[in-house]
Write an enzyme that holds these catalytic residues in place. Structure first.
Site, PDB file in Angstrom:
ATOM      1  N   ASP A   1     -34.448  33.847  55.734  1.00  0.00           N
ATOM      2  CA  ASP A   1     -34.371  33.794  57.193  1.00  0.00           C
ATOM      3  C   ASP A   1     -33.657  35.058  57.660  1.00  0.00           C
ATOM      4  O   ASP A   1     -32.440  35.206  57.485  1.00  0.00           O
ATOM      5  CB  ASP A   1     -33.614  32.537  57.639  1.00  0.00           C
ATOM      6  CG  ASP A   1     -33.740  32.315  59.154  1.00  0.00           C
ATOM      7  OD1 ASP A   1     -34.089  33.282  59.867  1.00  0.00           O
ATOM      8  OD2 ASP A   1     -33.481  31.185  59.600  1.00  0.00           O
TER       9      ASP A   1
ATOM     10  N   GLU B   1     -33.925  36.202  60.800  1.00  0.00           N
ATOM     11  CA  GLU B   1     -33.919  35.974  62.248  1.00  0.00           C
ATOM     12  C   GLU B   1     -35.287  36.283  62.855  1.00  0.00           C
ATOM     13  O   GLU B   1     -35.876  37.324  62.609  1.00  0.00           O
ATOM     14  CB  GLU B   1     -32.817  36.773  62.964  1.00  0.00           C
ATOM     15  CG  GLU B   1     -32.652  36.376  64.442  1.00  0.00           C
ATOM     16  CD  GLU B   1     -32.493  34.866  64.655  1.00  0.00           C
ATOM     17  OE1 GLU B   1     -33.515  34.157  64.682  1.00  0.00           O
ATOM     18  OE2 GLU B   1     -31.338  34.404  64.790  1.00  0.00           O
ATOM     19  N   ASN B   2     -35.731  35.307  63.638  1.00  0.00           N
ATOM     20  CA  ASN B   2     -37.075  35.341  64.217  1.00  0.00           C
ATOM     21  C   ASN B   2     -38.124  35.518  63.130  1.00  0.00           C
ATOM     22  O   ASN B   2     -39.154  36.158  63.348  1.00  0.00           O
ATOM     23  CB  ASN B   2     -37.203  36.431  65.283  1.00  0.00           C
ATOM     24  CG  ASN B   2     -36.242  36.191  66.421  1.00  0.00           C
ATOM     25  OD1 ASN B   2     -36.141  35.072  66.914  1.00  0.00           O
ATOM     26  ND2 ASN B   2     -35.500  37.215  66.814  1.00  0.00           N
TER      27      ASN B   2
ATOM     28  N   GLY C   1     -29.904  30.378  62.680  1.00  0.00           N
ATOM     29  CA  GLY C   1     -28.882  31.254  63.234  1.00  0.00           C
ATOM     30  C   GLY C   1     -28.465  30.865  64.638  1.00  0.00           C
ATOM     31  O   GLY C   1     -27.308  31.042  65.036  1.00  0.00           O
ATOM     32  N   ASP C   2     -29.437  30.325  65.415  1.00  0.00           N
ATOM     33  CA  ASP C   2     -29.155  29.923  66.791  1.00  0.00           C
ATOM     34  C   ASP C   2     -28.860  28.430  66.876  1.00  0.00           C
ATOM     35  O   ASP C   2     -29.019  27.815  67.922  1.00  0.00           O
ATOM     36  CB  ASP C   2     -30.334  30.289  67.687  1.00  0.00           C
ATOM     37  CG  ASP C   2     -31.630  29.650  67.206  1.00  0.00           C
ATOM     38  OD1 ASP C   2     -31.596  28.872  66.224  1.00  0.00           O
ATOM     39  OD2 ASP C   2     -32.688  29.930  67.798  1.00  0.00           O
TER      40      ASP C   2
ATOM     41  N   HIS D   1     -33.081  -1.355  61.023  1.00  0.00           N
ATOM     42  CA  HIS D   1     -33.598  -2.286  62.019  1.00  0.00           C
ATOM     43  C   HIS D   1     -33.508  -1.647  63.391  1.00  0.00           C
ATOM     44  O   HIS D   1     -32.666  -0.775  63.654  1.00  0.00           O
ATOM     45  CB  HIS D   1     -32.859  -3.627  61.970  1.00  0.00           C
ATOM     46  CG  HIS D   1     -31.404  -3.554  62.313  1.00  0.00           C
ATOM     47  ND1 HIS D   1     -30.925  -3.536  63.600  1.00  0.00           N
ATOM     48  CD2 HIS D   1     -30.308  -3.477  61.519  1.00  0.00           C
ATOM     49  CE1 HIS D   1     -29.611  -3.471  63.593  1.00  0.00           C
ATOM     50  NE2 HIS D   1     -29.202  -3.415  62.344  1.00  0.00           N
TER      51      HIS D   1
ATOM     52  N   ASP E   1     -27.572   0.896  61.765  1.00  0.00           N
ATOM     53  CA  ASP E   1     -28.820   0.124  61.668  1.00  0.00           C
ATOM     54  C   ASP E   1     -29.430   0.190  60.273  1.00  0.00           C
ATOM     55  O   ASP E   1     -30.301  -0.609  59.932  1.00  0.00           O
ATOM     56  CB  ASP E   1     -29.845   0.655  62.687  1.00  0.00           C
ATOM     57  CG  ASP E   1     -29.437   0.357  64.128  1.00  0.00           C
ATOM     58  OD1 ASP E   1     -28.478  -0.412  64.326  1.00  0.00           O
ATOM     59  OD2 ASP E   1     -30.077   0.912  65.043  1.00  0.00           O
TER      60      ASP E   1
ATOM     61  N   HIS F   1     -38.359 -11.577  55.500  1.00  0.00           N
ATOM     62  CA  HIS F   1     -39.790 -11.454  55.802  1.00  0.00           C
ATOM     63  C   HIS F   1     -40.213 -12.695  56.572  1.00  0.00           C
ATOM     64  O   HIS F   1     -39.683 -13.801  56.351  1.00  0.00           O
ATOM     65  CB  HIS F   1     -40.632 -11.273  54.536  1.00  0.00           C
ATOM     66  CG  HIS F   1     -40.595 -12.423  53.590  1.00  0.00           C
ATOM     67  ND1 HIS F   1     -41.469 -13.485  53.659  1.00  0.00           N
ATOM     68  CD2 HIS F   1     -39.764 -12.698  52.551  1.00  0.00           C
ATOM     69  CE1 HIS F   1     -41.197 -14.346  52.693  1.00  0.00           C
ATOM     70  NE2 HIS F   1     -40.156 -13.892  52.009  1.00  0.00           N
TER      71      HIS F   1
ATOM     72  N   ASP G   1     -36.547 -16.842  52.619  1.00  0.00           N
ATOM     73  CA  ASP G   1     -37.107 -15.589  53.144  1.00  0.00           C
ATOM     74  C   ASP G   1     -36.081 -14.454  53.153  1.00  0.00           C
ATOM     75  O   ASP G   1     -36.452 -13.272  53.209  1.00  0.00           O
ATOM     76  CB  ASP G   1     -37.613 -15.778  54.588  1.00  0.00           C
ATOM     77  CG  ASP G   1     -38.845 -16.662  54.675  1.00  0.00           C
ATOM     78  OD1 ASP G   1     -39.398 -17.014  53.625  1.00  0.00           O
ATOM     79  OD2 ASP G   1     -39.233 -17.002  55.817  1.00  0.00           O
TER      80      ASP G   1
HETATM   81  O1  AHR Z   1     -35.699  33.041  61.909  1.00  0.00           O
HETATM   82  C1  AHR Z   1     -35.985  31.709  62.098  1.00  0.00           C
HETATM   83  C2  AHR Z   1     -35.113  31.096  63.156  1.00  0.00           C
HETATM   84  O2  AHR Z   1     -35.434  31.633  64.401  1.00  0.00           O
HETATM   85  C3  AHR Z   1     -33.643  31.366  63.072  1.00  0.00           C
HETATM   86  O3  AHR Z   1     -32.967  30.629  62.096  1.00  0.00           O
HETATM   87  C4  AHR Z   1     -33.198  30.974  64.429  1.00  0.00           C
HETATM   88  O4  AHR Z   1     -32.021  31.613  64.811  1.00  0.00           O
HETATM   89  C5  AHR Z   1     -34.369  31.366  65.316  1.00  0.00           C
HETATM   90  O5  AHR Z   1     -34.751  30.309  66.113  1.00  0.00           O
END
Ligand code: AHR
Length: 517
Positions: A236, A238-239, A313-314, A435, A454, A482, A507
């Site tokens: 990852d 970012e983006n 990251g976000d 449940h 639950d 059941h 049951d």
């Molecule tokens: O890069 C994938 C994701 O994109 C990151 O983890 C996040 O920060 C963004 O939404």
């Protein structure tokens, strides 16, 4: 300088070789050393000239000399906290301390301590650009394992769960080189964004391409994918989840789903690599090793140096997975160092701890057989494939593999009370019996307290005098029952049709049987 680090590294490799024949535990120093010093992954990274600057584990020490706390738990009954440490220096988690501290109530993991001495501890992630917070904390009992035969617990990340440190010390920033590895449960994943461990933004916002460098595990295809149907280890950045040089499909990144999975990522100036292997045996394969992506922003990188676990990251927090241990290094580790670390990991002896004996022990697989005669004694509790209801149906050796798996449950310590139990589907990882309006459903654990309540049932002697009954923890007059071949929580007389007193005792009584799959 380089020569001495090579010598140090050779010594570490010798240590690996010297202990390959040992049946269990961590690596020991080479023969001739006066004291049998153990070696952890971070000793190997240090010997390779790329020391750990963050080292997190709930299962074992990551340095031979480490003897501090691994993690902290908080119990629901009085909000008291307890650090969980080691059985001995350089050894394994003291899981019994958690068991006794949390007995009769539930516990969450509040802190993952950094063993590196840099103070890079992980705590509850705050709100971010993509989702509010603070995130949920992991239930401390949901990922039981053994390591070299010692009971331990991993960090079970249900969607909504996340840890973070936005104020770190010594973690790579900008285009500085770093490495990292993590051990995940290769069978627990989803396609939500993003089950990550590694370097991220210090303000929990998406600040642009190249502002992250974290391991990702799952089958999200929004940005990238590898061969097969996943899950994949990706980076990852970012983006973008990168399975190779650029976004999109990269055939060299294989689907990997070993129960315990080693995932590795490293990145430096215009160079990065993705590697992985089975954390129980064998070496590492290299899925990618080469230049940075050619999209704007990834070369040079703009790493910010926060650390995340279980989220993007976000603070995108829709993913699930399980983490057992992981580290981040200063500098770009050599393949040889990483190979030595993988040898250390496989020697550590991770195991699922599943007995498979049909007992109500967390980690074991069971099937639950109805006891009401004559209708139902060949019927087992199972989830439906057409919807998310829970029913009973005849199951036998001729049943299809799907039907057998649908009638098989993994026993978990109760999500809301560790003295009770929860039941995770054997074929729908992360989904539990719960449940809702007193009807039973199979539903994804969202980490919330209401879900945990639950989905928690306390075993009692069978209400009919046969087998076991399962009492709802939040509605103690009601038991798993059941009725007309559908499953409910029911009291002996009440307002719902399934509260009928007729056959109620039978049951609500079940035989804990060998698992069908
Ligand atoms: O890069 C994938 C994701 O994109 C990151 O983890 C996040 O920060 C963004 O939404």
């Amino acid at each position: 300088m380089i020569g001495s680090s090579i010598r140090r590294f050779r010594r570490a490799l010798l240590a690996v070789g010297a202990t390959a024949a040992l049946s269990a535990g961590l690596l020991t120093a080479a023969a001739g050393t006066s004291q049998a010093a153990t070696q952890g992954p971070c000793d190997l990274y240090r010997a390779g000239g790329t020391p750990c600057v963050a080292a997190h584990s709930t299962t074992r020490a990551l340095y031979g000399a480490y003897n501090g706390p691994l993690y902290q738990v908080r119990r629901a009954s009085d909000n008291a906290t307890r650090d969980i440490g080691l059985l001995s220096a350089g050894g394994y988690a003291d899981a019994a301390a958690q068991d006794s501290f949390c007995a009769g109530t539930s516990c969450v993991i509040t802190v993952l301590y950094d063993q590196s001495g840099k103070g890079n501890h992980l705590t509850q992630a705050p709100a971010g650009g993509a989702a509010g917070g603070p995130d949920n904390l992991a239930n401390a009992f949901e990922a039981p394992v053994t390591v070299a035969g010692h009971k331990a617990y991993g960090v079970y990340v249900a969607p909504g769960t996340g840890y973070r440190n936005n104020n770190t010390n010594g973690i790579a920033t900008g285009d500085q080189p770093e490495g990292m590895y993590a051990i995940f449960d290769g069978t627990h994943f989803n396609d939500g964004c993003c089950f990550d461990y590694g370097n991220a933004e210090t303000n929990s916002l998406d600040t642009g391409n190249g502002h992250m460098e974290a391991l990702y595990f799952g089958n999200n295809k929004a940005w990238g994918s590898g061969s097969g149907n996943g899950p994949w280890v990706m980076a990852d950045l970012e983006n973008g989840l990168f399975s190779g040089v650029n976004r999109g499909f990269n055939a060299n990144d294989p689907s990997v789903n070993s129960r315990f999975l080693t995932a590795m990522l490293k990145g430096g100036p215009n160079q990065w690599a993705l590697r992985g292997g089975d954390a129980r045996s064998g070496g590492l394969a290299t899925f990618y090793n080469g230049a940075r992506p050619n999209a704007t922003g990834y070369n040079p990188m703009h790493k910010e140096g926060a650390i995340i676990l279980g989220i993007g990251g976000d603070n995108s927090k829709w993913a699930q997975g399980t983490f057992y241990e992981g580290v981040m290094t200063q500098g770009y580790p050599s393949d040889a160092t990483e190979n030595a670390v993988q040898a250390n990991i496989t020697a550590a002896g991770y195991d699922s701890g599943s007995t498979g004996t049909g007992t109500l022990t967390p980690g074991s697989r069971i099937s639950l057989r109805a006891t009401t005669a004559p209708c139902c004694t060949s019927h087992y509790l199972r989830h439906d494939d057409a919807d998310n209801k829970v029913v009973i149906s005849t199951t036998n050796s001729s049943s299809s593999a799907t039907d057998k798996a649908d009638a098989t449950w993994i026993v978990r310590a109760g999500l809301a009370n560790s003295s009770c139990l929860s039941f995770e589907s054997a074929d729908k990882s992360g989904q539990f019996l719960r449940h809702y309006n007193y009807e039973l459903y199979l539903d994804t654990d969202n980490g919330a307290g209401a879900f945990a309540q639950d989905a928690t049932f306390c075993p009692t002697t069978g209400n009919s005098g046969v087998g076991t009954s399962f009492q709802s923890v939040n509605f103690p007059t009601k038991y798993i029952r059941h009725y007309n071949y559908t499953a409910y929580t029911a009291s002996n007389g009440g307002t719902n049709s399934w509260d009928s007193g007729t056959s109620w005792a039978a049951d609500t009584s079940w035989l804990v049987a060998q698992p069908w799959s």
